[in-house]
Write an enzyme that holds these catalytic residues in place. Structure first.
Site, PDB file in Angstrom:
ATOM      1  N   GLN A  20       0.818  -1.224   0.000  1.00 14.78           N
ATOM      2  CA  GLN A  20       0.000   0.000   0.000  1.00 14.78           C
ATOM      3  C   GLN A  20       0.849   1.271   0.000  1.00 14.78           C
ATOM      4  O   GLN A  20       0.315   2.376   0.020  1.00 14.78           O
ATOM      5  CB  GLN A  20      -0.965  -0.011   1.184  1.00 14.78           C
ATOM      6  CG  GLN A  20      -1.999  -1.126   1.120  1.00 14.78           C
ATOM      7  CD  GLN A  20      -3.015  -0.963  -0.007  1.00 14.78           C
ATOM      8  OE1 GLN A  20      -3.119   0.104  -0.625  1.00 14.78           O
ATOM      9  NE2 GLN A  20      -3.757  -2.019  -0.289  1.00 14.78           N
TER      10      GLN A  20
ATOM     11  N   CYS B 136     -13.503  -7.842   4.743  1.00 14.98           N
ATOM     12  CA  CYS B 136     -14.055  -8.267   3.454  1.00 14.98           C
ATOM     13  C   CYS B 136     -13.208  -9.362   2.837  1.00 14.98           C
ATOM     14  O   CYS B 136     -13.708 -10.214   2.122  1.00 14.98           O
ATOM     15  CB  CYS B 136     -14.159  -7.084   2.506  1.00 14.98           C
ATOM     16  SG  CYS B 136     -12.657  -6.133   2.421  1.00 14.98           S
TER      17      CYS B 136
HETATM   18  N1  PLP Z   1      -0.575  -6.605   1.581  1.00 13.66           N
HETATM   19  C1  PLP Z   1      -1.422  -5.573   1.646  1.00 13.66           C
HETATM   20  C2  PLP Z   1      -1.153  -4.457   2.616  1.00 13.66           C
HETATM   21  C3  PLP Z   1      -2.563  -5.534   0.826  1.00 13.66           C
HETATM   22  O1  PLP Z   1      -3.398  -4.507   0.908  1.00 13.66           O
HETATM   23  C4  PLP Z   1      -2.785  -6.619  -0.067  1.00 13.66           C
HETATM   24  C5  PLP Z   1      -4.007  -6.640  -0.905  1.00 13.66           C
HETATM   25  O2  PLP Z   1      -5.042  -6.137  -0.531  1.00 13.66           O
HETATM   26  C6  PLP Z   1      -1.849  -7.666  -0.111  1.00 13.66           C
HETATM   27  C7  PLP Z   1      -0.761  -7.616   0.719  1.00 13.66           C
HETATM   28  C8  PLP Z   1      -2.031  -8.835  -1.029  1.00 13.66           C
HETATM   29  O3  PLP Z   1      -1.716  -8.506  -2.357  1.00 13.66           O
HETATM   30  P1  PLP Z   1      -2.053  -9.503  -3.552  1.00 13.66           P
HETATM   31  O4  PLP Z   1      -3.470  -9.264  -3.918  1.00 13.66           O
HETATM   32  O5  PLP Z   1      -1.117  -9.136  -4.657  1.00 13.66           O
HETATM   33  O6  PLP Z   1      -1.784 -10.879  -3.064  1.00 13.66           O
END
Ligand code: PLP
Length: 395
Positions: A182, A328
């Site tokens: 993020q 969610c």
């Molecule tokens: N880490 C954070 C802080 C996220 O917000 C997300 C997805 O929402 C992920 C990891 C996971 O990412 P990915 O969808 O590429 O597995």
């Protein structure tokens, strides 16, 4: 009004320029990048160009420290399990925060079942990390510290460079993994000359397609690969590389770097307009994104005595896409673990909504949301079972 997409922390629109760059690799340039003929070299070269683009994006000098994965969940699993699985001591100690994404927390919980001892660091009511507590828990047995760079629900930024530096002062052998998903595209990232050992990002959070991610591995860090097989990605991540998606991610990284100033100024301005507009128009609105350091695109607002899922349904009727503070990701209606860790009072915990913008969000869309979100809340206040409480708030 056409769709007003304010859920960019969930995923982002693919930039047209990214699609354009990917197209030849979805059509004529389909060779396996590991093969030995010229058409394969075209693909292999495109992957190496993307690797350089990602290295530049993350402030890394040597692009060889960049590994492409299928998503940030895979990157986090690779880093965490890869460090722990190399340990001879199966009861080793690992540290993370209470507010990590499930792709970290679930792995920690799984490792605990296998004998690891885990510490989960709390946050204060502003969502800021208790760094003194974290550092007080680092011992000679601590093999890994995982801290996210920015929180997906509130946008809070954690001082990961300083944390890594201080951790190494206490135990130079402790590895530091940072989930940068993020942060990427929202704030500058400079990994070179830092004490961070592993860093993950995800393409679909900064206008590349879903299904492609990155793991940065600082030179000299050994870990057990998650996927074994061929020798792709320097034998650290087996599996035929997804050329078009990697090319798309490289271009998205280049564009994110180019647009960073816009993100830090214009996107922030629009986010602040939305946040201030809602907070000043809605009497039962409380800001959950209270951390001093925050990414420019995110706000999380709790609406007291109103149900978050109802707010989302009503917003959906008006073509406004946002997301609720509830988990969610797990399909559960339990209140968010992030907001609970922050001790958000129960009166607004269930009515917390995250709005997240991108460089494609327009002024017109924000004006539409500023006008309509308060209307929705007022409508829902009229049917809330908490009439006395709402009246006391002046609604
Ligand atoms: N880490 C954070 C802080 C996220 O917000 C997300 C997805 O929402 C992920 C990891 C996971 O990412 P990915 O969808 O590429 O597995």
């Amino acid at each position: 009004m056409k769709n007003v997409y304010l859920d960019n922390n969930a995923t982002t629109k693919i930039d047209d320029k990214v699609v354009e760059k990917m197209m030849p690799y979805l059509t004529e340039n389909y060779a396996n990048p590991s093969s030995m003929y010229d058409t394969a070299h075209v693909c292999a070269n495109a992957i190496e160009e993307a690797r350089v683009q990602v290295a530049e994006f993350l402030g890394v000098k040597n692009e060889k420290n960049i590994i492409f994965t299928s998503c940030a969940t895979e990157s986090a699993n690779t880093a965490i399990k890869g460090v722990v699985n190399r340990c001879e001591n199966k009861n080793c100690h690992i540290i993370t925060t209470q507010v990590e994404h499930p792709c970290v927390l679930s792995v920690y919980e799984n490792l605990e079942k296998k004998g690891c001892k885990a510490t989960y660091v709390p946050v204060n009511e502003n969502g800021e990390l208790n760094i003194e507590y974290l550092l007080s828990k680092v011992t000679p047995e601590t093999v890994l510290v995982s801290v996210m760079h920015a929180n997906n629900e509130t946008g809070a930024i954690y001082p990961v460079y300083d944390i890594a530096k201080e951790v190494k002062k206490i135990n130079k052998d402790t590895k530091v993994f940072v989930d940068g998903v993020q942060a990427a595209g929202k704030i500058p990232i400079e990994l070179e000359d830092t004490d961070i050992d592993f860093y993950s990002v995800s393409g679909h959070k900064f206008h590349a397609p879903k299904g492609v991610g990155v793991l940065y591995v600082k030179k000299g860090n050994l870990f057990e690969p998650l996927l074994l097989g061929g020798h792709q990605e320097s034998s650290l991540r087996a599996g035929t590389q997804n050329t078009p998606y990697i090319v798309g991610l490289g271009e998205a990284a280049r564009l994110a770097k180019e647009n960073l100033t816009y993100e830090l100024t214009e996107v922030k301005r629009l986010r602040d307009k939305l946040e201030n507009g809602i907070l000043s128009a809605v009497k039962n609105a409380k800001l959950n994104s209270k951390s001093k350091e925050r990414v420019p695109n995110t706000t999380n607002i709790g609406f007291e005595y109103i149900e978050g899922e109802l707010i989302l349904l009503y917003l959906n009727e008006l073509n406004i896409n946002a997301s609720s503070g509830s988990a969610c990701t797990s399909g559960s209606l339990d209140p968010s673990h992030v907001l609970r860790a922050q001790k958000v009072p129960f009166t607004s915990l269930h009515g917390s909504i995250r709005f997240s913008l991108s460089r494609f969000t327009t002024e017109e869309e924000i004006d539409y949301a500023v006008k309509n979100v308060p209307e929705v809340i007022k409508k829902l206040a009229r049917i809330s079972p908490f009439q006395d409480e709402l009246r006391a708030l002046g609604l």
